[in-house]
Design an enzyme around this catalytic site. Sequence first.
Site, short mmCIF file in Angstrom:
data_model
loop_
_atom_site.label_atom_id
_atom_site.label_comp_id
_atom_site.label_asym_id
_atom_site.label_seq_id
_atom_site.Cartn_x
_atom_site.Cartn_y
_atom_site.Cartn_z
N GLU A 182 0.79 -1.24 0.00
CA GLU A 182 0.00 0.00 0.00
C GLU A 182 0.83 1.29 0.00
OE1 GLU A 182 -2.72 -0.41 3.31
OE2 GLU A 182 -3.76 -2.07 2.37
N GLU A 290 -5.78 -10.88 -1.49
CA GLU A 290 -6.63 -10.74 -0.29
C GLU A 290 -8.10 -10.72 -0.68
OE1 GLU A 290 -5.40 -7.38 2.08
OE2 GLU A 290 -3.29 -7.70 1.63
C1 XIL Z 1 -6.25 -6.78 8.10
C2 XIL Z 1 -6.56 -8.00 8.92
O1 XIL Z 1 -7.43 -8.81 8.19
C3 XIL Z 1 -7.18 -7.61 10.24
O2 XIL Z 1 -7.32 -8.76 11.09
C4 XIL Z 1 -6.33 -6.58 10.95
O3 XIL Z 1 -6.99 -6.13 12.12
C5 XIL Z 1 -6.06 -5.40 10.03
O4 XIL Z 1 -5.47 -5.87 8.83
N1 XIL Z 1 -5.02 -4.84 3.53
C6 XIL Z 1 -3.98 -5.63 3.95
C7 XIL Z 1 -4.18 -6.57 5.08
O5 XIL Z 1 -2.92 -5.63 3.31
O6 XIL Z 1 -3.02 -6.77 5.81
C8 XIL Z 1 -5.29 -6.13 5.98
O7 XIL Z 1 -5.53 -7.15 6.95
C9 XIL Z 1 -6.53 -5.84 5.18
C10 XIL Z 1 -6.28 -4.73 4.18
#
Ligand code: XIL
Length: 602
Positions: A182, A290
């Site tokens: 990001e 994701e």
């Molecule tokens: C999220 C997790 O799913 C949660 O459990 C945590 O509280 C916050 O992070 N983008 C990403 C991930 O790259 O690492 C994030 O994961 C979701 C958004």
Amino acid sequence: MKRRFRRIFGITLLFLTLVAAIGSVTVLGQGGKAQASELPSLREIYQDYFEIGAAVSIAGWSSKTFDRHRELIKHQFSSLTAENEMKPEALQPGPGNFRFTDADRMVDFAVEQGMKVRGHTLVWHAQTGDWFFRDGKNQLIYEKDVITEADRQLVIDRLENHIEVVMEHFGDKVYAWDVVNEAVSDGGGAIHRPDSPWFQILGDDFMKIAFTKAHEVNPNVKLFYNDYNPEMAYKRGRTIKMLEDLLADGVPVHGIGIQGHWSVDGTTIKEIEQAIRMYADLGLEIHITEMDVGMEGFTEEQQAERYRELFQLFKKHSDVITSVTIWGITDDASWRRDENPLLFDGNGEPKPAFWALVDTDKPWYVNKAEYTNAVEFFNSAGEMVGALKPGDYNLNELDSLGFNLAEVTGLQVEKGHLITFFEQEGQQGTAWHFITTEDFAGGAMATQAKSLSIASIETDNIALNKPTKANVLGERAHRAVDGEKISSWSPSAEPPYWLEVDLEGTYLLSRWVVRLHGTGPLAGEVEESPFNAADFSLQISDDGVNWQDVDVVEGNTASICDRDLNLVKASYVRLYVTRPTSVDRNNSLAVYEFEVYGTVLD
Ligand code: XIL
């Protein structure tokens, strides 16, 4: 087990002769909850396309999916990502204080199960201890008016040290790392997001420093840049520019991770496909890292359809998409739990979205019925006495089904399926068709039928562009079946009004839909309106002369009337409207579309 039945409109027994192919006889036991290992395996299904992964978590970080669903995880997935356990705050909460216990448990499990591991993530602005950014006086460097060369070097050293210790610890067990997560700005102007401490302290250089170091530590590992929305037009240009510059500079970036936190409507397939082509043109490998599909405002079926079309797209581009990871296992433990975005429900049971992925060429319910049951049989107490998969069955011996047909009074037939009983063995002779019904004469069927078949049926809108007639404004009646949701048949005279469609064949009807006044552009596409037709019915006919009501609607105000039918046989259908609106003395009817769904007989 009690079951809620879908809305039905009386029983329908049809007497018609069908000659069906004789298939093999399979008799299966009672339905029930499938064990995780009995479900079809996405890992096997997708092995020739891409890695199929899941993010898992250990209690303490977020909900405990790793220990709760191990069987499911190893059966379904070929790749694993730690949802939180490999982020900087987890692995190095304080300077030099490395903690690998949770991450190691996951990685060891993956290695044991022959799964790959994606490392997530080395450099990020979030979930990273702020000690990374403090100077010797404990001051946050990015808040300082003047950032010195020594400050920069301190932060570079920490960045490089973190990458080195972590990547050396996992070695080749982690085959791909999200090196930077990001970094691209959501707004125009600058390329990098302005709120990242890494950017604030190191400027454009931090990406190059991170990737170069990672490659030096382990040249075997695939290095990814990961982000949300890099597929979307608003962010794509900046992301491509950043990656192009890095590649031109010889920085070892091997792939792009598209996070894929989507919704049912959201980004179009076309937009995502364009992005896939653009990143592939840069020579990058693509991982969907994701994925989840928020359900907000939509049904599980619509969510399943969205998963299906996304996976169809990924399969089409599996030369460049080499991994697809779902961000979690069960809805209850999802980071978007309010939107139920995953493949399994809170009990670990597969949702329609899971079934959609089993074979993306077929609707989810056809896949489901092939593995579980297409028909469940209930007695008068509402208890399930048996269940059958799709197939052909002979009823010659009393117990050939594994239950007593005579005591069955209700059927729960999987959406898109049909159960047909035949007077003769081998699926021949007079046939009786059913979908879900609470009013099934098992006793009569047990004496009259000698075989049965359960099959999926394809239903289409069979009224589409067929010949029409109407008692008022007949020359415009075709506008109600032209597939255009903005053209209408709008009589305004003395009711009743009727509109007839010649189906040009004989069909089994399973559903009908009328799009009324409120769906139109003039009404502003509202859900309810007093100007929608109030009282009307669906009528059917064999000859276009003698008509019979099969479904009657009274006091309607909804703009879309969408109703199931228990497989009535018809060659002609007629919409018969007795009260065109709920407003006194208003006789203006508007029918934007009249749809009738069915399957052809013969
Ligand atoms: C999220 C997790 O799913 C949660 O459990 C945590 O509280 C916050 O992070 N983008 C990403 C991930 O790259 O690492 C994030 O994961 C979701 C958004």
